[in-house]
Each structure stands twice: as structure tokens, then as C-alpha cells.
Design a protein around this motif. Structure first.
Motif, PDB file in Angstrom:
ATOM      1  N   LEU A   1      -2.124   2.421   5.866  1.00 47.02           N
ATOM      2  CA  LEU A   1      -0.790   2.363   6.484  1.00 47.02           C
ATOM      3  C   LEU A   1      -0.284   0.927   6.483  1.00 47.02           C
ATOM      4  O   LEU A   1      -1.074  -0.007   6.610  1.00 47.02           O
ATOM      5  CB  LEU A   1      -0.870   2.846   7.930  1.00 47.02           C
ATOM      6  CG  LEU A   1      -0.901   4.354   8.190  1.00 47.02           C
ATOM      7  CD1 LEU A   1      -1.172   4.602   9.659  1.00 47.02           C
ATOM      8  CD2 LEU A   1       0.409   4.992   7.790  1.00 47.02           C
ATOM      9  N   ALA A   2       1.038   0.748   6.357  1.00 41.63           N
ATOM     10  CA  ALA A   2       1.603  -0.597   6.518  1.00 41.63           C
ATOM     11  C   ALA A   2       1.435  -1.003   7.976  1.00 41.63           C
ATOM     12  O   ALA A   2       1.486  -0.145   8.855  1.00 41.63           O
ATOM     13  CB  ALA A   2       3.074  -0.577   6.130  1.00 41.63           C
ATOM     14  N   PRO A   3       1.238  -2.270   8.310  1.00 38.65           N
ATOM     15  CA  PRO A   3       1.203  -3.453   7.439  1.00 38.65           C
ATOM     16  C   PRO A   3      -0.183  -3.769   6.872  1.00 38.65           C
ATOM     17  O   PRO A   3      -0.391  -4.866   6.368  1.00 38.65           O
ATOM     18  CB  PRO A   3       1.667  -4.566   8.390  1.00 38.65           C
ATOM     19  CG  PRO A   3       1.163  -4.125   9.733  1.00 38.65           C
ATOM     20  CD  PRO A   3       1.184  -2.626   9.740  1.00 38.65           C
ATOM     21  N   VAL A   4      -1.147  -2.837   6.945  1.00 41.20           N
ATOM     22  CA  VAL A   4      -2.488  -3.110   6.391  1.00 41.20           C
ATOM     23  C   VAL A   4      -2.689  -2.239   5.135  1.00 41.20           C
ATOM     24  O   VAL A   4      -3.724  -1.629   4.935  1.00 41.20           O
ATOM     25  CB  VAL A   4      -3.597  -2.846   7.439  1.00 41.20           C
ATOM     26  CG1 VAL A   4      -3.679  -3.971   8.430  1.00 41.20           C
ATOM     27  CG2 VAL A   4      -3.370  -1.521   8.179  1.00 41.20           C
ATOM     28  N   HIS A   5      -1.643  -2.226   4.301  1.00 36.44           N
ATOM     29  CA  HIS A   5      -1.619  -1.313   3.162  1.00 36.44           C
ATOM     30  C   HIS A   5      -1.906  -1.986   1.828  1.00 36.44           C
ATOM     31  O   HIS A   5      -2.100  -1.299   0.829  1.00 36.44           O
ATOM     32  CB  HIS A   5      -0.211  -0.732   3.053  1.00 36.44           C
ATOM     33  CG  HIS A   5       0.788  -1.795   2.681  1.00 36.44           C
ATOM     34  ND1 HIS A   5       1.249  -2.715   3.603  1.00 36.44           N
ATOM     35  CD2 HIS A   5       1.359  -2.127   1.500  1.00 36.44           C
ATOM     36  CE1 HIS A   5       2.070  -3.552   2.988  1.00 36.44           C
ATOM     37  NE2 HIS A   5       2.154  -3.223   1.721  1.00 36.44           N
ATOM     38  N   SER A   6      -1.927  -3.323   1.793  1.00 33.75           N
ATOM     39  CA  SER A   6      -1.812  -4.005   0.491  1.00 33.75           C
ATOM     40  C   SER A   6      -2.972  -3.737  -0.454  1.00 33.75           C
ATOM     41  O   SER A   6      -2.854  -3.946  -1.660  1.00 33.75           O
ATOM     42  CB  SER A   6      -1.634  -5.517   0.695  1.00 33.75           C
ATOM     43  OG  SER A   6      -2.601  -5.989   1.597  1.00 33.75           O
ATOM     44  N   TRP A   7      -4.102  -3.232   0.062  1.00 30.44           N
ATOM     45  CA  TRP A   7      -5.216  -2.916  -0.838  1.00 30.44           C
ATOM     46  C   TRP A   7      -4.959  -1.655  -1.658  1.00 30.44           C
ATOM     47  O   TRP A   7      -5.457  -1.526  -2.773  1.00 30.44           O
ATOM     48  CB  TRP A   7      -6.508  -2.739  -0.024  1.00 30.44           C
ATOM     49  CG  TRP A   7      -6.483  -1.614   0.960  1.00 30.44           C
ATOM     50  CD1 TRP A   7      -6.068  -1.678   2.255  1.00 30.44           C
ATOM     51  CD2 TRP A   7      -6.879  -0.249   0.743  1.00 30.44           C
ATOM     52  NE1 TRP A   7      -6.180  -0.446   2.864  1.00 30.44           N
ATOM     53  CE2 TRP A   7      -6.679   0.450   1.955  1.00 30.44           C
ATOM     54  CE3 TRP A   7      -7.390   0.445  -0.355  1.00 30.44           C
ATOM     55  CZ2 TRP A   7      -6.954   1.808   2.099  1.00 30.44           C
ATOM     56  CZ3 TRP A   7      -7.674   1.795  -0.207  1.00 30.44           C
ATOM     57  CH2 TRP A   7      -7.456   2.467   0.994  1.00 30.44           C
ATOM     58  N   LEU A   8      -4.163  -0.709  -1.118  1.00 29.46           N
ATOM     59  CA  LEU A   8      -4.072   0.619  -1.732  1.00 29.46           C
ATOM     60  C   LEU A   8      -3.453   0.625  -3.135  1.00 29.46           C
ATOM     61  O   LEU A   8      -4.058   1.182  -4.076  1.00 29.46           O
ATOM     62  CB  LEU A   8      -3.316   1.569  -0.787  1.00 29.46           C
ATOM     63  CG  LEU A   8      -3.220   3.033  -1.210  1.00 29.46           C
ATOM     64  CD1 LEU A   8      -4.596   3.640  -1.430  1.00 29.46           C
ATOM     65  CD2 LEU A   8      -2.461   3.866  -0.194  1.00 29.46           C
ATOM     66  N   PRO A   9      -2.266  -0.013  -3.357  1.00 26.48           N
ATOM     67  CA  PRO A   9      -1.723  -0.010  -4.730  1.00 26.48           C
ATOM     68  C   PRO A   9      -2.658  -0.690  -5.737  1.00 26.48           C
ATOM     69  O   PRO A   9      -2.843  -0.206  -6.853  1.00 26.48           O
ATOM     70  CB  PRO A   9      -0.407  -0.791  -4.590  1.00 26.48           C
ATOM     71  CG  PRO A   9      -0.057  -0.701  -3.163  1.00 26.48           C
ATOM     72  CD  PRO A   9      -1.346  -0.657  -2.416  1.00 26.48           C
ATOM     73  N   GLU A  10      -3.283  -1.801  -5.318  1.00 26.21           N
ATOM     74  CA  GLU A  10      -4.171  -2.539  -6.227  1.00 26.21           C
ATOM     75  C   GLU A  10      -5.400  -1.714  -6.585  1.00 26.21           C
ATOM     76  O   GLU A  10      -5.846  -1.704  -7.736  1.00 26.21           O
ATOM     77  CB  GLU A  10      -4.612  -3.859  -5.569  1.00 26.21           C
ATOM     78  CG  GLU A  10      -3.482  -4.841  -5.341  1.00 26.21           C
ATOM     79  CD  GLU A  10      -2.865  -5.309  -6.649  1.00 26.21           C
ATOM     80  OE1 GLU A  10      -3.610  -5.488  -7.632  1.00 26.21           O
ATOM     81  OE2 GLU A  10      -1.634  -5.445  -6.699  1.00 26.21           O
ATOM     82  N   VAL A  11      -5.970  -1.041  -5.592  1.00 24.79           N
ATOM     83  CA  VAL A  11      -7.170  -0.238  -5.841  1.00 24.79           C
ATOM     84  C   VAL A  11      -6.838   0.957  -6.726  1.00 24.79           C
ATOM     85  O   VAL A  11      -7.528   1.248  -7.708  1.00 24.79           O
ATOM     86  CB  VAL A  11      -7.796   0.220  -4.500  1.00 24.79           C
ATOM     87  CG1 VAL A  11      -8.837   1.309  -4.722  1.00 24.79           C
ATOM     88  CG2 VAL A  11      -8.441  -0.968  -3.794  1.00 24.79           C
TER      89      VAL A  11
END
Length: 348
Positions: free
Chosen positions: A108-118
Motif C-alpha cells: 500500500l502507498a506510501p510503502v509501495h515503492s518495492w512492488l512495481p520494481e519487484v
């Protein structure tokens, strides 16, 4: 990968989720989540490609961080209240910490930034497991703890719908677009969690059905970016004519299945005197709709940049099973008439 090994890993995935579902003790729930993470890691790294290994490492670090936070919060809860029971979360501090840890787990945002990269580093099959099955166990815990901090959930939900819509606008890679789509859908689910947990469950099930269809379509076309979609006319014309409908269902347009959870969520938010939140959520859905329309346009109304000799790609008959795709596509497109039945089931 050896079929025995992959069967063992898939069994581990199922077992981890089932343990989390069945547990009422925090340590057992944490153990189920850890089994889930450890079972999917070899599946993610099986290609031995640098991107896959990088994605696996990022996934492992984020999941380990979330699991450590969860363990710390549940221990703190036991220290403050003397309870290890999942249902007995009364103190606001551990509840907030656990909500954030589970938000990190599902992306979930704002702790989401790993998901698109993974997701970008994985093949489509593992990406499908990550986008659907891996969300079940954390959601089971979120539904059980009934987070009391309404402001936190509304902020997480709105941030996720906004980031999910905004982040997908400029993407050309299909897996990244699906990751941002996932973030936006999770935002809708979290938004309604405190008011109607059964509605969250309905939104999760419809999201999983629609995402299953989308991943299978891309897998059948062997497409990983927007340009690769343009040649799918020559591969599977009937499927290509249905795919825009699947994408628009993900966007939440009537009369398709994806409209049902959005409609019921907006109705429930309005009932709870959160008209501004409902309006903002509906506006962010337009952002997501834009990139689904962009995909539909690339799929049906553009020609691939090929020379004349290479317009029809050489293709062998596909060995992929099409029955799961047919069933999930039917569910993705035609379940809206069941809305009154769903509403009757959801009302206590």
C-alpha cells in the motif's frame, strides 16, 4: 524447475496462507506469513536473470522488514495487554504498527515503492501469484484486527488510489502497469475496511478474478510491454477483441464486473458521511481508467511498427490451457447482474 520442487514450493505457499487463515495466535500467523515468503522466493529467482535475482532480493528485504515489524508489534501488544490473541487487539500503538506492517507486506502507498520494481523483474506466472495469492494472508489478518484508527486507513486508502493512478500513467511496461493497478485496487479495499469488512472481501475477490484474466491474456500473447500488444491481432483475434473489456472491467466501468465493488464502496462511504473521500476516490479512479484505455488503444487500434515482410509473426499452436482464461474472463465481464445477490449476502 523440477516439477517435484515446484509442487513442493506451491504446497508451501498454500500451507503458509492456510496457517495464517486458521491461526488465532500472533506467532502462528507470523509463521504462516514467513512460510509464504520463503516458498515464493525460489519461484521468483528461478530464471537466474540479474533482474529476477534483484527483484527477489528486494522482495525478501521488504517482507523481512514487515515480518519483523509485525513480530515487534505483537510482542508489544502481549507486553501491554497480556494477550497474544489476534482478535484481542485493544491498544492503539500495536494496532497502528501492525496495520503499517501489513500495508508494507501487500504494497500500500506510501510503502509501495518495492512492488512495481519487484513485479517488473518477474515472469508473468510468478507475478500473478505475487499479485493475487500473496495478498490473501495479510488481508485475513487486517480483517481480523479491525483497525480502529479510521484516519490512518482513509489516508492509506486515498494515497494508494492516488499513487496507483498517477504512477501508471507514464509506464510502457505491462508488469509495472499491473503493479500500479494493484496498488490502486488495494487502496479501495483499505478505504472501506473499517466500515464494511465484507465489502473489502468482495472487492478483493473481484480484483483477483480480473487480475487473473489480465495476466493470463498477457501470458498467452507473450507480451511484456505496450508495443508487444500491437501484434496480438495476428496471434489471437478473438481474445484481442475481448481484452479491452477485461481492462475496462479493471478500470471499473459499467456494465462490467469491476464496477460492482467500486459502486458499493462509494455508496457505503456516502452513507458514512464521507462524501469528500468518496469523491476523491472516484476522481482517482479516472487516472487508472486512463492507462487502461491507453492499453486498449494500443491493443486494438494501432499497428505494430513492423516492416511489410514481418507483419504476421511466426507462431506455433499455443500449449497453454485456455479454459482457466475462458472462465475467469466470463467472470470478469458478466457478474454485475449478481450485485443484488451480493448486497443481500453482505448485509448482516
Amino acid at each position: 524447475m523440477n516439477p517435484y520442487i515446484s509442487a513442493t514450493l506451491l504446497f508451501g505457499l498454500g500451507l503458509g496462507t492456510t496457517i495464517t487463515f486458521a491461526s488465532s495466535h500472533w506467532l502462528l500467523a507470523w509463521m504462516g506469513l514467513e512460510m509464504n515468503t520463503l516458498a515464493i522466493i525460489p519461484l521468483m529467482a528461478q530464471l537466474h536473470h540479474p533482474r529476477a535475482v534483484e527483484a527477489t532480493t528486494k522482495y525478501f528485504l521488504t517482507q523481512a522488514t514487515a515480518a519483523a515489524m509485525l513480530l515487534f508489534a505483537s510482542t508489544t501488544n502481549a507486553w501491554l495487554t497480556g494477550q497474544w490473541d489476534i482478535q484481542q487487539m485493544n491498544h492503539p500503538f500495536p494496532v497502528t504498527l501492525i496495520t503499517l506492517a501489513l500495508a508494507l507486506k501487500i504494497g500500500l502507498a506510501p510503502v509501495h515503492s518495492w512492488l512495481p520494481e519487484v513485479l517488473q523483474g518477474l515472469d508473468l506466472t510468478t507475478g500473478l501469484i505475487l499479485s493475487t495469492w500473496q495478498k490473501l494472508a495479510p488481508f485475513a489478518l487486517l480483517l481480523q484486527i479491525h483497525p480502529t484508527s479510521s484516519t490512518l486507513l482513509v489516508v492509506l486508502g486515498l494515497a494508494s488510489t492516488l499513487v496507483g493512478g498517477w504512477g501508471g500513467l507514464n509506464q510502457t511496461q505491462l508488469r509495472k502497469i499491473l503493479a500500479y493497478s494493484s496498488i490502486a485496487h488495494l487502496g479501495w479495499m483499505i478505504l472501506i475496511l473499517q466500515f464494511s469488512p465484507s465489502l473489502t472481501l468482495l472487492a478483493l475477490l473481484t480484483y483477483m478474478t480480473m487480475t487473473f484474466s489480465t495476466f493470463l491474456v498477457f501470458k498467452l500473447n507473450k507480451a511484456t510491454n505496450i508495443n508487444a500488444l500491437a501484434i496480438s491481432w495476428t496471434k489471437a483475434p478473438a481474445l484481442t477483441s475481448l481484452t479491452p473489456l477485461i481492462l475496462l472491467s479493471l478500470g471499473g466501468l459499467p456494465p462490467l464486473t469491476g464496477f460492482m465493488p467500486k459502486w458499493l464502496i462509494l455508496q457505503e462511504l456516502t452513507k458514512q458521511d464521507l462524501a469528500a473521500t468518496a469523491t476523491l476516490a472516484a476522481m482517482t479512479a479516472l487516472l487508472s481508467l486512463y492507462f487502461y484505455l491507453r492499453l486498449s488503444y494500443a491493443l486494438t487500434l494501432t499497428m505494430s511498427p513492423n516492416n511489410l515482410a514481418g507483419v504476421a509473426p511466426w507462431r506455433l499452436p499455443s500449449l497453454q490451457l485456455t479454459m482457466p482464461l475462458a472462465i475467469s474472463t466470463m467472470a470478469t465481464l458478466a457478474l454485475l447482474p449478481l450485485t443484488p445477490a451480493m448486497t443481500a449476502m453482505l448485509t448482516p
